[in-house]
Design a protein around this motif. Structure first.
Motif, PDB file in Angstrom:
ATOM      1  N   ARG A   1      -7.642   7.449  -2.880  1.00  0.00           N
ATOM      2  CA  ARG A   1      -6.950   6.455  -2.236  1.00  0.00           C
ATOM      3  C   ARG A   1      -5.636   6.099  -3.050  1.00  0.00           C
ATOM      4  O   ARG A   1      -5.422   4.953  -2.580  1.00  0.00           O
TER       5      ARG A   1
ATOM      6  N   GLN B   1      -1.504  -9.372   5.139  1.00  0.00           N
ATOM      7  CA  GLN B   1      -1.624  -8.087   5.316  1.00  0.00           C
ATOM      8  C   GLN B   1      -2.976  -7.268   5.139  1.00  0.00           C
ATOM      9  O   GLN B   1      -3.210  -6.382   5.170  1.00  0.00           O
ATOM     10  N   ARG B   2      -3.726  -8.068   4.308  1.00  0.00           N
ATOM     11  CA  ARG B   2      -4.854  -7.962   3.547  1.00  0.00           C
ATOM     12  C   ARG B   2      -6.167  -8.521   4.192  1.00  0.00           C
ATOM     13  O   ARG B   2      -6.103  -9.744   4.348  1.00  0.00           O
TER      14      ARG B   2
ATOM     15  N   GLN C   1       2.070  -3.296   8.081  1.00  0.00           N
ATOM     16  CA  GLN C   1       0.971  -2.681   7.450  1.00  0.00           C
ATOM     17  C   GLN C   1      -0.304  -3.620   7.659  1.00  0.00           C
ATOM     18  O   GLN C   1      -0.119  -4.726   7.257  1.00  0.00           O
ATOM     19  N   ARG C   2      -1.380  -3.051   7.907  1.00  0.00           N
ATOM     20  CA  ARG C   2      -2.494  -4.092   7.906  1.00  0.00           C
ATOM     21  C   ARG C   2      -3.746  -3.182   7.388  1.00  0.00           C
ATOM     22  O   ARG C   2      -4.186  -2.211   7.979  1.00  0.00           O
ATOM     23  N   THR C   3      -4.062  -3.594   6.187  1.00  0.00           N
ATOM     24  CA  THR C   3      -5.243  -3.044   5.372  1.00  0.00           C
ATOM     25  C   THR C   3      -6.409  -3.515   5.436  1.00  0.00           C
ATOM     26  O   THR C   3      -6.794  -4.930   5.070  1.00  0.00           O
TER      27      THR C   3
ATOM     28  N   ARG D   1     -14.653   0.281  -0.038  1.00  0.00           N
ATOM     29  CA  ARG D   1     -13.549  -0.080  -1.198  1.00  0.00           C
ATOM     30  C   ARG D   1     -14.042  -1.060  -2.306  1.00  0.00           C
ATOM     31  O   ARG D   1     -13.011  -1.264  -2.770  1.00  0.00           O
TER      32      ARG D   1
END
Length: 520
Positions: A53, A338-339, A482-484, A490
């Motif tokens: 990752r 984004q998180r 970006q979308r995590t 994780r």
């Protein structure tokens, strides 16, 4: 409450995460920020290695956990929060399934990031929630399914809040009814006094004609205050729900509505505005242009579009930062949004131009303020209120003249009315003065809101049919989006698990990594 203090150090000989003890499930956080935005842990040295990752810091951690000091009747952290912040945070947690990041709550509740963080810390401390830390340092807050009941069992404030709200509703209802009741009472008192004065004059004339002999006029006045409340509706709110499709209201309500109106329909609308902005940013991967947010802000003239200053409140609330793309366009990235701990589709590149009008990430196309209504009463109800108010005003004028010209000795009732007559005058005059002043401000306010709404709608139309430069700018923002999603796979550390167990898992993880490294 227990407190957590953490110190991370790195040793080049070890790739494992070592924890000293198991933390309690009930803990007090101390400025537990996301590692990505503001790292509260002092990294002395960092060593990075690559695995499937990406790059991850190798950390040796030691955690000292004091004994929990939660006691019945102790301080409840959630009680320190404003009620609306706590409720909005809890609603956001529920909508996310009980597992959230700070950005999830900030975007869904329309809160500032620091407000969302403090609220999550307080709720987790009071409900035995726990933290999860991802392999990239993101902090997630996880709450048990029954966290609401746990919080309610601890907090006296939350227990009595429903009763306080009910008391407020009752008080508001009493005020509304009292004003209408005062109109009826004023009319009754004024015209009863006029009749009493006319009767006393008639009696005086009769005594004069009959040589001073007095007779009882036969007029007796008795006013039972309970008679003024016979038309009160004690089941107002129940009946209001039952007649939800009917916009009518009873006479008592219509009197108050005519004079004072029915409140601002935009009450709490700023919260909705920030929710719309937060959800729009999230649905488009955390990177947007200033023009995309213009339909949700107060940008009334094109001159302000040149410097992007109107977007500063959004940057401050959601911790945004400007970035420049390859073509020199200024875009705005919101890393905290984004998180996410919730799987959600982000805005896609093809949603630009005409399709934007039909799909805006599930968010309304522009923010619209509702107009003020002078009164929600019907024309017949307003006519009745105006008629009775006019009747009362006319009676007060006549009564004032009669009281000034009295030549006979007044009775106790007339003396009482004379004492409260200034109040009757104020009521009769304000009954029409207040609506006239309010009408002016309603029209002025509505004109300003209409102007702002039209400006936002124009920016929304510009996004629906963008010119070439704006289209390329929006496409660039979609490319940078970006979308995590932070799933359980994780998570490298959780305060819900035994630290020894997690140390074993980390050693197993290091062992598998070395095997992969050797195979390469």
């Amino acid at each position: 409450m227990a407190s957590i203090s953490t110190c991370f150090t790195v040793t080049p000989k070890s790739n494992s995460i070592i924890f000293a003890s198991k933390p309690s499930l009930a803990f007090k956080f101390s400025q537990f920020h996301s590692f990505r935005s503001q790292n509260p842990f002092p990294f002395k040295n960092t060593t990075k290695f690559r695995y499937s990752r990406g790059f991850v810091p190798l950390i040796r951690a030691s955690i000292d956990v004091t004994a929990p000091d939660i006691k019945p009747g102790g301080i409840i952290e959630s009680d320190k929060l404003p009620s609306d912040v706590r409720k909005r945070t809890m609603d956001a947690v529920d909508s996310s399934g009980g597992r959230v990041t700070i950005g999830d709550v900030a975007s869904k509740a329309g809160l500032k990031l620091n407000q969302a963080q403090k609220a999550l810390q307080a709720l987790a401390a009071d409900t035995n929630g726990f933290l999860e830390v991802s392999d990239e340092g993101d902090v997630l807050y996880v709450f048990p399914k029954d966290y609401r009941s746990k919080l309610a069992a601890k907090s006296i404030r939350i227990k009595i809040e429903p009763f306080i709200e009910k008391a407020k509703s009752t008080a508001e209802y009493v005020v509304r009814v009292s004003f209408g009741t005062a109109l009826i009472a004023s009319i009754v008192i004024v015209y009863t006094t006029i009749i009493a004065i006319l009767s006393s004059r008639s009696d005086e004339d009769n005594r004069g004609r009959r040589g001073g002999r007095s007779y009882d006029s036969g007029f007796n006045f008795y006013l039972n205050p309970a008679d003024l409340f016979w038309y009160w509706d004690p089941y107002y709110y129940r009946r209001r729900k039952a007649r939800a499709d009917d916009d009518g209201m009873n006479f008592i309500e219509s009197v108050f509505s005519f004079v004072f109106g029915d409140g601002d329909p935009n009450q709490g609308i700023e919260e909705e505005r920030w929710k719309l902005i937060g959800q729009y940013i999230v649905s488009h991967g955390g990177v947007v242009t200033a023009e995309e947010l213009a339909p949700y802000l107060d940008v009334e003239n094109a001159e302000r579009m040149n410097d992007d200053s109107y977007i500063l409140p959004v940057l401050l609330r959601f911790d945004g930062q400007p970035e420049v793309d390859e073509e020199g366009n200024i875009l705005y990235r919101f890393p905290s949004l984004q998180r996410t701990a919730s799987q959600q589709r982000s805005g896609r590149k093809e949603y630009v131009g005409r399709k934007w009008a039909d799909w805006v990430g599930g968010v309304e196309k522009f923010f619209e303020e509702k107009k003020l209504q002078f009164s929600k009463t019907s024309s017949s109800e307003r006519a009745m209120a105006i008629g009775l108010g006019g009747l009362n005003l006319f009676g007060v004028i006549i009564l004032g003249t009669m009281l000034n010209n009295m030549t006979v000795r007044p009775s106790e009732f007339i003396t009482f009315v004379k004492g409260i007559f200034p109040l009757l005058q104020i009521y009769a005059g304000s009954f029409f003065a207040i609506p006239l002043v309010r009408l002016y401000f309603v029209r002025k306010t509505n004109a300003e809101r209409e102007k702002r709404n039209k400006a936002r709608e124009q920016w929304a139309q510009a996004l629906a049919l963008p010119d070439l430069s704006l289209r390329r700018k929006i496409l660039s923002a979609r490319d940078m989006a970006q979308r995590t999603f932070i799933g359980q796979d994780r998570i490298v550390y959780s305060t819900d698990k035994d630290l020894v167990e997690q140390d074993y898992e980390s050693q197993e993880w290091d062992k598998r990594f070395r095997e992969i490294e050797k195979s390469d």
